[in-house]
Scaffold this motif. Structure first.
Motif: not given
Length: 274
Positions: A66-67, A69-71, A124
């Motif tokens: 998740y992180e 693709h979040h960043h 997430s």
């Protein structure tokens, strides 16, 4: 907290209710009783609150994807893995968990399977219970719970549900079937497929697709699970002393992996220590 007075179904309940193919000898109905019928008892509540290392690794792996693709820039930066590891606060975990999660992050960094996908849902891992899908049919009504790790649209307008795995456990196709049934209600305009991807082994499952008639059969099966579980819960509430009859034990070597082995009077693991 799920209301035991109303019928519901999920992959988790289905897996507690009936074993996966080939796992029959290790399946124990009493585990369902501890988790669903006696979950409010202080000792059992404390056992349920404990997160095992494999569970922790799975949660961190999902959060890591998740992180990334979040960043998204971290997927191209040399220190991308270190950035995600810091965000996950891996330094607070055991050495084993740190090592395995770092390797998972490195795996995904080098093979980001979702990169370039038209993602419409990516969890997430800490969202809690999803909103239930209320299924009404002539012969039954129940709530379906289905938490999907990732949903994206393929180039040919196919809805693809992807579930991430860690460890060495075999994929259970029933989980994909539950997701495909949920997609019938959540995304009725799409044809859906499902698959699994192991983040540690970098291994894909085959694509899983079913016909409308096959989904009808899955829905009927889940309705039966929901109804039988509701009946079991009612019987237990009326006669708590019949716990072991309503949720019969199946002791064996597998007891050593059960979180309730320390309190279960039928546990082989408990007896072997005495």
């Amino acid at each position: 907290m799920l209301n035991s007075g109303r019928p519901f179904a999920s992959y988790h309940l289905w897996s507690l209710f009936a074993p996966a193919t080939g796992q029959e000898r290790w399946h124990c109905q009493m585990k369902r009783g501890f988790i669903k019928a006696r979950q409010k008892e202080p000792l059992i509540k404390s056992l349920l609150a404990k997160v095992s290392p494999p569970q922790r690794i799975g949660l961190l792996a999902q959060k890591g994807v998740y992180e990334f693709h979040h960043h998204r820039q971290w997927l191209t930066q040399p220190d991308g893995v270190e950035q995600v590891a810091q965000l996950l606060k891996l330094s607070k975990s055991s050495i084993e968990i740190q090592q395995r999660v770092i390797q998972i992050l490195k795996n995904y960094y080098h093979r980001p399977v979702l990169l370039g996908k038209h993602i419409i849902q990516l969890t997430s891992g800490d969202e809690g219970f999803p909103q239930p899908i209320v299924i009404h049919q002539k012969n039954y009504q129940f709530r379906l719970y289905a938490t999907m790790d990732c949903v994206f649209i393929e180039a040919d307008k196919i809805l693809h549900i992807l579930d991430f795995k860690t460890g060495r456990s075999a994929f259970d196709e029933r989980q994909a079937l539950v997701y495909l049934l949920a997609a019938r209600y959540l995304y009725p305009d799409y044809q859906a497929v499902a698959s699994f991807y192991n983040l540690e082994r970098c291994k894909n499952s085959a694509l899983i697709s079913v016909t409308s008639k096959q989904l009808d059969a899955v829905e009927d099966q889940l309705a039966q699970v929901a109804l039988k579980h509701q009946q079991d819960m009612h019987h237990y509430q009326q006669n708590p002393h019949n716990f072991s009859k309503i949720f019969p034990p199946n002791p064996g070597n597998h007891c050593r992996y059960c979180p309730f082995s320390s309190i279960c009077e039928f546990s082989d693991a408990k007896h072997s220590k005495s």
